[in-house]
Write a protein that holds these residues in place. Structure first.
Motif, short mmCIF file in Angstrom:
data_model
loop_
_atom_site.label_atom_id
_atom_site.label_comp_id
_atom_site.label_asym_id
_atom_site.label_seq_id
_atom_site.Cartn_x
_atom_site.Cartn_y
_atom_site.Cartn_z
N GLY A 34 -12.71 -10.35 -2.93
CA GLY A 34 -12.94 -9.27 -1.98
C GLY A 34 -11.95 -9.28 -0.84
N LEU A 35 -11.70 -10.46 -0.28
CA LEU A 35 -10.76 -10.56 0.84
C LEU A 35 -9.31 -10.35 0.41
N SER A 36 -9.03 -10.53 -0.89
CA SER A 36 -7.65 -10.39 -1.36
C SER A 36 -7.14 -8.96 -1.22
N VAL A 37 -8.04 -7.96 -1.11
CA VAL A 37 -7.59 -6.58 -0.99
C VAL A 37 -6.93 -6.34 0.37
N LEU A 38 -7.08 -7.28 1.31
CA LEU A 38 -6.42 -7.13 2.61
C LEU A 38 -4.91 -7.20 2.46
N ILE A 39 -4.44 -7.91 1.43
CA ILE A 39 -3.00 -8.06 1.21
C ILE A 39 -2.63 -7.29 -0.05
N PRO A 40 -2.10 -6.08 0.08
CA PRO A 40 -1.82 -5.27 -1.12
C PRO A 40 -0.87 -5.98 -2.07
N TYR A 41 -1.16 -5.88 -3.37
CA TYR A 41 -0.35 -6.42 -4.45
C TYR A 41 -0.31 -7.95 -4.44
N ILE A 42 0.12 -8.55 -3.33
CA ILE A 42 0.26 -10.00 -3.26
C ILE A 42 -1.10 -10.68 -3.35
N GLY A 43 -2.11 -10.13 -2.65
CA GLY A 43 -3.43 -10.75 -2.65
C GLY A 43 -4.05 -10.80 -4.03
N SER A 93 -7.41 8.46 0.71
CA SER A 93 -6.79 9.73 0.35
C SER A 93 -6.12 10.40 1.54
N GLU A 94 -6.63 10.10 2.77
CA GLU A 94 -6.06 10.71 3.96
C GLU A 94 -4.94 9.90 4.55
N ALA A 95 -4.65 8.74 3.98
CA ALA A 95 -3.61 7.89 4.54
C ALA A 95 -2.23 8.39 4.13
N VAL A 96 -1.24 8.03 4.92
CA VAL A 96 0.13 8.41 4.62
C VAL A 96 0.62 7.56 3.45
N ASN A 97 1.21 8.20 2.46
CA ASN A 97 1.69 7.47 1.30
C ASN A 97 2.91 6.64 1.67
N LEU A 98 2.90 5.37 1.25
CA LEU A 98 4.01 4.47 1.49
C LEU A 98 4.43 3.87 0.16
N HIS A 99 5.73 3.65 0.02
CA HIS A 99 6.25 3.06 -1.21
C HIS A 99 5.78 1.60 -1.30
N PRO A 100 5.47 1.09 -2.51
CA PRO A 100 5.04 -0.31 -2.64
C PRO A 100 6.01 -1.32 -2.03
N VAL A 101 7.32 -1.06 -2.12
CA VAL A 101 8.29 -1.98 -1.51
C VAL A 101 8.12 -2.00 0.00
N VAL A 102 7.87 -0.83 0.60
CA VAL A 102 7.65 -0.76 2.05
C VAL A 102 6.39 -1.53 2.43
N ILE A 103 5.33 -1.41 1.63
CA ILE A 103 4.08 -2.12 1.92
C ILE A 103 4.29 -3.62 1.85
N ILE A 104 4.96 -4.11 0.80
CA ILE A 104 5.19 -5.55 0.65
C ILE A 104 6.06 -6.07 1.80
N MET A 105 7.12 -5.34 2.15
CA MET A 105 7.97 -5.76 3.26
C MET A 105 7.19 -5.77 4.57
N SER A 106 6.29 -4.80 4.75
CA SER A 106 5.47 -4.76 5.96
C SER A 106 4.55 -5.97 6.03
N VAL A 107 3.94 -6.34 4.90
CA VAL A 107 3.07 -7.53 4.87
C VAL A 107 3.87 -8.77 5.24
N LEU A 108 5.08 -8.92 4.70
CA LEU A 108 5.90 -10.09 4.99
C LEU A 108 6.34 -10.12 6.45
N ILE A 109 6.79 -8.99 6.97
CA ILE A 109 7.33 -8.95 8.33
C ILE A 109 6.22 -9.11 9.36
N PHE A 110 5.21 -8.26 9.30
CA PHE A 110 4.15 -8.31 10.32
C PHE A 110 3.26 -9.53 10.15
#
Length: 359
Positions: free
Chosen positions: A247-256, A302-319
């Motif tokens: 359940g907690l793994s969904v906090l980290i997209p793809y990597i979790g 559905s109301e969220a802004v679409n982001l590319h998976p690479v952008v999401i992974i880079m955001s997880v790593l950076i932030f």
């Protein structure tokens, strides 16, 4: 060089609204970076306040005073938190202790299996290499055990701080929810007047953060409960502990999802081996992950802004590298903030056209 920098600054920051937006972003970054560890209780209270603001607004539709609605929602929230703390956490801690206790036996079994591989495949596997792998794995587990033991003692020392947080966070939540409009008006008083772009970004991000927090909490609950029922039905060991991790793994997209699959597969493998029961579990677990990614996430976000998976992974790593858990938790909203700022930031061509109109 300095002349080019001066020209760039003049072209990009000639609009006072841009300067205000830039200064506010820099100030917020510096506050979070240098004082983030001190402001953790405030961050927790803000996240939970965003989560509970929706039911409060819903109750206010029935002509209920905001203070009364806040007290009702807080009582329900605290009741659920106490039930989870007394009902779920003891089971999770008990299964975690059992898993730690069983790790030496699991390691011995894996070691014995690895040592048999050279005799089974003498032409493909070198005995020296296997022994080297086993020694490295043993040393790693010993080092990890010492680290976990030191962290356990540190956690015991921080119990007093956790008790203080358990009192401070609900109090701050009550005041943040009850006096929401007053607090916002108080903060706005100290902001510069030229904040048109800042207001535009804030209005967009306020909805994004609220939808994200609410959606993530619902996603954690759905995925965790569904996973627990599957693990419990198939009689997997440590089902509650592993379901909480999933359940907690969904906090980290793809990597979790990729990371939490390892302990699930290892526990199932040591319990059943390469049997049909192991295959059934992994197939059911894979179905949950597919439904989460292709059904639950699109509905909740559905109301969220679409982001590319690479952008999401880079955001997880950076932030995540900058702010740890909270950076990971807010990686998508922060990436959306960067996108909102870039969308609100006028291009050089637009600025040139505005300058020519003024002239």
């Amino acid at each position: 060089m300095f002349r080019q920098l001066a020209e760039w600054y003049k072209n990009r920051f000639s609009d006072p609204n841009l300067s205000v937006l830039f200064l506010l972003l820099i100030s917020a970054f510096l506050v979070f970076y240098f004082f983030g560890s001190i402001l953790v209780p405030l961050f927790v209270a803000l996240v939970l306040a965003y989560l509970l603001d929706w039911p409060i607004n819903y109750l206010m539709r029935f002509k209920i005073n905001r203070t009364v609605a806040t007290l009702i929602v807080m009582l329900v929230f605290i009741s659920i938190a106490i039930f989870a703390f007394l009902g779920l956490l003891p089971t999770v801690f008990k299964q975690g202790a059992a898993l730690i206790r069983d790790l030496p036996a699991m390691f011995n079994e894996s070691q014995a299996y690895l040592l048999t591989l050279p005799s089974q495949y003498p032409d493909a596997i070198d005995p020296v290499t296997v022994s080297h792998i086993v020694d490295n794995l043993r040393n790693y587990l010993l080092d990890s055990g010492g680290f976990l033991l030191s962290q356990s003692f540190a956690s015991l020392l921080n119990i007093a701080a956790l008790i203080v947080y358990a009192i401070l966070v609900p109090l701050m939540m009550v005041f943040l929810l009850k006096d929401k409009e007053v607090l916002i008006a108080s903060v706005v008083r100290f902001l510069p007047k030229n904040r048109k772009l800042a207001n535009q970004v804030w209005l967009e991000m306020n909805d994004q953060i609220m939808n994200y927090i609410r959606g993530k909490v619902i996603e954690i609950f759905i995925v965790g409960v569904a996973t627990y029922f599957v693990f419990f039905f198939l009689d997997l060991r440590y089902s509650a502990l592993l379901a909480v991790l999933v359940g907690l793994s969904v906090l980290i997209p793809y990597i979790g999802a990729a990371a939490v699959t390892v302990p699930v597969a290892v526990v199932a493998l040591f319990q059943w081996g390469l049997t049909p029961q192991f295959a059934y579990l992994m197939v059911a677990y894979g179905v949950i992950q597919v439904l989460d990614g292709n059904l639950i996430v699109p509905i909740l976000f559905s109301e969220a802004v679409n982001l590319h998976p690479v952008v999401i992974i880079m955001s997880v790593l950076i932030f995540g590298g900058l702010w740890g858990f909270w950076g990971v938790f807010f990686a998508i909203p922060l990436a959306t903030l960067v996108k909102a700022v870039l969308n609100a930031w006028p291009s050089h061509q637009m600025q040139t056209e505005d300058t020519e109109k003024v002239e």
